[in-house]
Motif scaffolding. Structure first.
Motif, PDB file in Angstrom:
ATOM      1  N   TYR A 141       0.846  -1.214   0.000  1.00  0.00           N
ATOM      2  CA  TYR A 141       0.000   0.000   0.000  1.00  0.00           C
ATOM      3  C   TYR A 141       0.873   1.252   0.000  1.00  0.00           C
ATOM      4  O   TYR A 141       0.716   2.131  -0.862  1.00  0.00           O
ATOM      5  CB  TYR A 141      -0.923   0.006   1.232  1.00  0.00           C
ATOM      6  N   SER A 178      -1.705  11.653   8.531  1.00  0.00           N
ATOM      7  CA  SER A 178      -1.648  10.532   9.473  1.00  0.00           C
ATOM      8  C   SER A 178      -2.999   9.798   9.532  1.00  0.00           C
ATOM      9  O   SER A 178      -3.905  10.093   8.753  1.00  0.00           O
ATOM     10  CB  SER A 178      -1.271  11.063  10.853  1.00  0.00           C
ATOM     11  N   GLU A 199     -12.996  -2.182   8.903  1.00  0.00           N
ATOM     12  CA  GLU A 199     -11.834  -3.069   8.740  1.00  0.00           C
ATOM     13  C   GLU A 199     -10.615  -2.391   9.348  1.00  0.00           C
ATOM     14  O   GLU A 199      -9.660  -3.047   9.720  1.00  0.00           O
ATOM     15  CB  GLU A 199     -11.568  -3.345   7.255  1.00  0.00           C
ATOM     16  N   LEU A 249      -8.641  -0.136  12.329  1.00  0.00           N
ATOM     17  CA  LEU A 249      -8.615  -0.446  13.764  1.00  0.00           C
ATOM     18  C   LEU A 249      -9.830   0.077  14.545  1.00  0.00           C
ATOM     19  O   LEU A 249     -10.526  -0.705  15.202  1.00  0.00           O
ATOM     20  CB  LEU A 249      -7.324   0.114  14.391  1.00  0.00           C
ATOM     21  N   LEU A 253     -13.417  -1.197  13.346  1.00  0.00           N
ATOM     22  CA  LEU A 253     -13.481  -2.661  13.496  1.00  0.00           C
ATOM     23  C   LEU A 253     -13.677  -3.026  14.966  1.00  0.00           C
ATOM     24  O   LEU A 253     -14.514  -3.872  15.309  1.00  0.00           O
ATOM     25  CB  LEU A 253     -12.191  -3.301  12.956  1.00  0.00           C
ATOM     26  N   TYR A 270      -2.480  -6.789  16.993  1.00  0.00           N
ATOM     27  CA  TYR A 270      -1.296  -7.331  16.312  1.00  0.00           C
ATOM     28  C   TYR A 270      -0.056  -7.191  17.203  1.00  0.00           C
ATOM     29  O   TYR A 270       0.199  -6.114  17.746  1.00  0.00           O
ATOM     30  CB  TYR A 270      -1.029  -6.589  14.997  1.00  0.00           C
ATOM     31  N   ASN A 294       2.792  -0.621  18.775  1.00  0.00           N
ATOM     32  CA  ASN A 294       2.965   0.272  17.617  1.00  0.00           C
ATOM     33  C   ASN A 294       2.202   1.569  17.867  1.00  0.00           C
ATOM     34  O   ASN A 294       1.155   1.562  18.510  1.00  0.00           O
ATOM     35  CB  ASN A 294       2.458  -0.409  16.343  1.00  0.00           C
ATOM     36  N   TRP A 342      -3.326  10.042  15.517  1.00  0.00           N
ATOM     37  CA  TRP A 342      -4.728   9.998  15.061  1.00  0.00           C
ATOM     38  C   TRP A 342      -5.292  11.390  14.835  1.00  0.00           C
ATOM     39  O   TRP A 342      -5.124  12.282  15.665  1.00  0.00           O
ATOM     40  CB  TRP A 342      -5.585   9.236  16.080  1.00  0.00           C
ATOM     41  N   HIS A 397       5.144  -4.814   9.906  1.00  0.00           N
ATOM     42  CA  HIS A 397       4.377  -3.799  10.654  1.00  0.00           C
ATOM     43  C   HIS A 397       5.234  -2.576  11.017  1.00  0.00           C
ATOM     44  O   HIS A 397       6.179  -2.688  11.801  1.00  0.00           O
ATOM     45  CB  HIS A 397       3.862  -4.473  11.934  1.00  0.00           C
TER      46      HIS A 397
HETATM   47  O1  DAU Z   1      -1.075   6.606   8.482  1.00  0.00           O
HETATM   48  C1  DAU Z   1      -2.071   6.764   7.516  1.00  0.00           C
HETATM   49  C2  DAU Z   1      -2.640   5.418   7.134  1.00  0.00           C
HETATM   50  O2  DAU Z   1      -3.407   4.976   8.253  1.00  0.00           O
HETATM   51  C3  DAU Z   1      -3.497   5.458   5.882  1.00  0.00           C
HETATM   52  O3  DAU Z   1      -2.683   5.824   4.787  1.00  0.00           O
HETATM   53  C4  DAU Z   1      -4.151   4.108   5.625  1.00  0.00           C
HETATM   54  O4  DAU Z   1      -5.022   4.203   4.507  1.00  0.00           O
HETATM   55  C5  DAU Z   1      -4.947   3.729   6.849  1.00  0.00           C
HETATM   56  O5  DAU Z   1      -5.514   2.443   6.672  1.00  0.00           O
HETATM   57  C6  DAU Z   1      -4.067   3.739   8.101  1.00  0.00           C
HETATM   58  O6  DAU Z   1      -3.108   2.644   8.070  1.00  0.00           O
HETATM   59  P1  DAU Z   1      -2.770   1.766   9.382  1.00  0.00           P
HETATM   60  O7  DAU Z   1      -2.235   0.485   8.954  1.00  0.00           O
HETATM   61  O8  DAU Z   1      -1.995   2.572  10.371  1.00  0.00           O
HETATM   62  O9  DAU Z   1      -4.269   1.626   9.975  1.00  0.00           O
HETATM   63  P2  DAU Z   1      -5.082   0.380  10.590  1.00  0.00           P
HETATM   64  O10 DAU Z   1      -6.355   0.944  11.132  1.00  0.00           O
HETATM   65  O11 DAU Z   1      -5.155  -0.760   9.651  1.00  0.00           O
HETATM   66  O12 DAU Z   1      -4.158  -0.066  11.819  1.00  0.00           O
HETATM   67  C7  DAU Z   1      -3.832   0.840  12.869  1.00  0.00           C
HETATM   68  C8  DAU Z   1      -2.910   0.111  13.825  1.00  0.00           C
HETATM   69  O13 DAU Z   1      -3.646  -0.928  14.479  1.00  0.00           O
HETATM   70  C9  DAU Z   1      -1.740  -0.573  13.141  1.00  0.00           C
HETATM   71  O14 DAU Z   1      -0.592  -0.491  13.978  1.00  0.00           O
HETATM   72  C10 DAU Z   1      -2.185  -2.037  13.015  1.00  0.00           C
HETATM   73  C11 DAU Z   1      -3.067  -2.219  14.241  1.00  0.00           C
HETATM   74  N1  DAU Z   1      -4.190  -3.179  14.086  1.00  0.00           N
HETATM   75  C12 DAU Z   1      -5.032  -3.006  13.031  1.00  0.00           C
HETATM   76  C13 DAU Z   1      -6.086  -3.877  12.826  1.00  0.00           C
HETATM   77  C14 DAU Z   1      -7.017  -3.703  11.641  1.00  0.00           C
HETATM   78  C15 DAU Z   1      -4.387  -4.211  14.998  1.00  0.00           C
HETATM   79  O15 DAU Z   1      -3.610  -4.344  15.982  1.00  0.00           O
HETATM   80  N2  DAU Z   1      -5.417  -5.074  14.802  1.00  0.00           N
HETATM   81  C16 DAU Z   1      -6.276  -4.965  13.742  1.00  0.00           C
HETATM   82  O16 DAU Z   1      -7.220  -5.801  13.607  1.00  0.00           O
END
Ligand code: DAU
Ligand code: NAD
Length: 360
Positions: A166, A194, A204, A206, A209, A223, A228, A232, A300
């Motif tokens: 991505y 960010s 889907e 964080l 979901l 995860y 991490n 926000w 990650h």
């Molecule tokens: O930083 C900007 C980015 O933020 C955007 O460019 C992306 O489009 C957007 O999806 C987002 O990416 P992340 O990977 O940071 O977002 P996500 O919500 O998928 O995950 C946030 C954090 O939470 C990341 O450290 C992974 C963790 N996570 C995520 C999910 C879906 C978990 O621990 N468990 C989960 O089920």
């Protein structure tokens, strides 16, 4: 100051795009807004009920990779400004299926640029236009800068170091946009933002979901060790920043956008659990019982954090609300919009969801 008259927003049926569309349509009746979106799983017209009947709003279902369709929309609506958000946006999906990301995010962006340059390079009399009164705004992510250690912030000239399919696809698209500016004098502006949160985010990512899973009493898959860090930002603050940059950003420039709001995932999740227990009238600590530490995301990134001082000092933008308030508002929105959740998670996603998180 740039004054859009006929504004094309791509990806306007997605999470951030729907807030951007609503802002322009409702606050600027003098601007004709065209929303071009392919309506993938992430795009939903239910996000746009507030504007669907507005006289300054048009929806076109089309794919940004379809050059002829894009050219027809530019011509038909005499577009002078583009805010480009359409993309495949979820990191986990890019790990499972990278090709769609490369195709949409790279070739889709190039196709749009090419069509706009062709349409904008001559004026109404067939003479070279010098792109007067035209502007192409590319919306991008802080993930292009890679991963930070415990200290430091991403600034606009932090070297690119994308590490997921991505973020690599977004980095490539950023480079292509800049190349159009340097090579053709094409009028671009970019921003790298960010993590966003708020209403209409597909469950889907964080925050939505985990809200959904707590509502359904399903597991919360954290995860790795949950350490991490993400920065926000309230999505409406992002939409406000996009408007300021679109109007007042210097051509060829990039602006970082962030919330000055870093949270370790596990701390954020515990705060969310606390809020949800209160809102759902459940026993204190019951949502935390759903937390499960699972295998880490491949590759990650450890920490993202943005220095947004260029945007605040040059264009006067600042985040408007505190995270705790924004998170509570977000929870309230999801609890009040069960129909929306039902609609966007029906069909194929429901089967996936039940396999992944277990039934209630
Ligand atoms: O930083 C900007 C980015 O933020 C955007 O460019 C992306 O489009 C957007 O999806 C987002 O990416 P992340 O990977 O940071 O977002 P996500 O919500 O998928 O995950 C946030 C954090 O939470 C990341 O450290 C992974 C963790 N996570 C995520 C999910 C879906 C978990 O621990 N468990 C989960 O089920
Ligand atoms: P999203 O996944 O919610 O929405 C993407 C939209 O693009 C959907 O409506 C989808 O139907 C549309 N789309 C996808 N492929 C398309 C195609 N080929 N043609 C036309 N439309 C297509 O994404 P989002 O979270 O709202 O992100 C929007 C933009 O902002 C993306 O470019 C993303 O990289 C960027 N961004 C997101 C975040 C974040 O935290 N979500 C942060 C910084 C930057």
């Amino acid at each position: 100051m740039h004054k859009p008259r006929n504004l094309l927003i791509t990806g306007g049926a997605g999470f951030i795009g729907s807030h951007v569309v609503q802002r322009w349509v409702l606050q600027h009746p003098e601007v004709q807004v065209v929303n071009l979106d392919a309506l993938t799983y992430a795009g939903n017209l239910a996000n746009l009920k507030a504007v669907e009947d507005a006289s300054n709003y048009t929806f076109v279902r089309a794919d940004i990779r379809d050059g002829e369709a894009v050219a027809a929309v530019l011509r038909q609506h005499n577009i002078d400004t583009v805010i480009h958000l359409a993309a495949e946006s979820h990191v986990d999906r890019s790990i499972d299926g990278p090709m769609e990301f490369l195709d949409t995010n790279i070739m889709g962006t190039a196709t749009l640029l090419h069509a706009c340059r062709e349409f904008w390079s001559v004026d109404g009399n067939g003479a070279a236009s010098g792109f007067k009164g035209k502007r192409f705004y590319h919306v991008s992510t802080d993930e292009v800068y890679g991963s930070l250690g415990a200290d430091g912030l991403f600034v606009e000239d932090t070297p690119y170091d994308p590490r997921s399919p991505y973020s690599a696809s977004k980095a490539a698209s950023d480079h292509i946009v800049r190349s159009w500016h340097h090579t053709y004098g094409f009028p671009v502006v970019l921003s790298n933002c960010s993590n966003n949160y708020g209403a209409f985010q597909f469950p889907e990512k964080l925050i939505p979901l985990f809200i959904h899973n707590i509502m359904e009493e399903c597991n919360l898959p954290v995860y790795g060790k949950g350490v991490n860090v993400r920065d926000w930002l309230w999505v409406e603050d992002h939409a406000a920043a996009i408007e300021v940059i679109c109007r007042e950003g210097q051509l060829g420039e990039t602006y970082n956008i962030g919330g000055e709001n870093e949270w370790r995932n596990i701390d954020l999740i515990r705060e969310l659990c606390r809020i949800m227990d209160g809102k759902l009238g459940r026993e204190k600590g019951s949502s935390e019982q759903l937390i499960r530490f699972v295998e880490d995301r491949a590759g990650h990134d450890m920490r993202y954090a943005i220095d947004a001082s260029k945007l605040s000092s040059e264009l006067g933008w600042r985040p408007s609300i505190k995270f705790e308030e924004g998170l509570e508002r977000t929870v309230d929105w999801y609890l009040a919009n069960g129909d929306w959740l039902e609609e966007v998670t029906s069909g194929a996603y429901r089967d996936f969801y039940e396999r992944q998180y277990g039934s209630r």
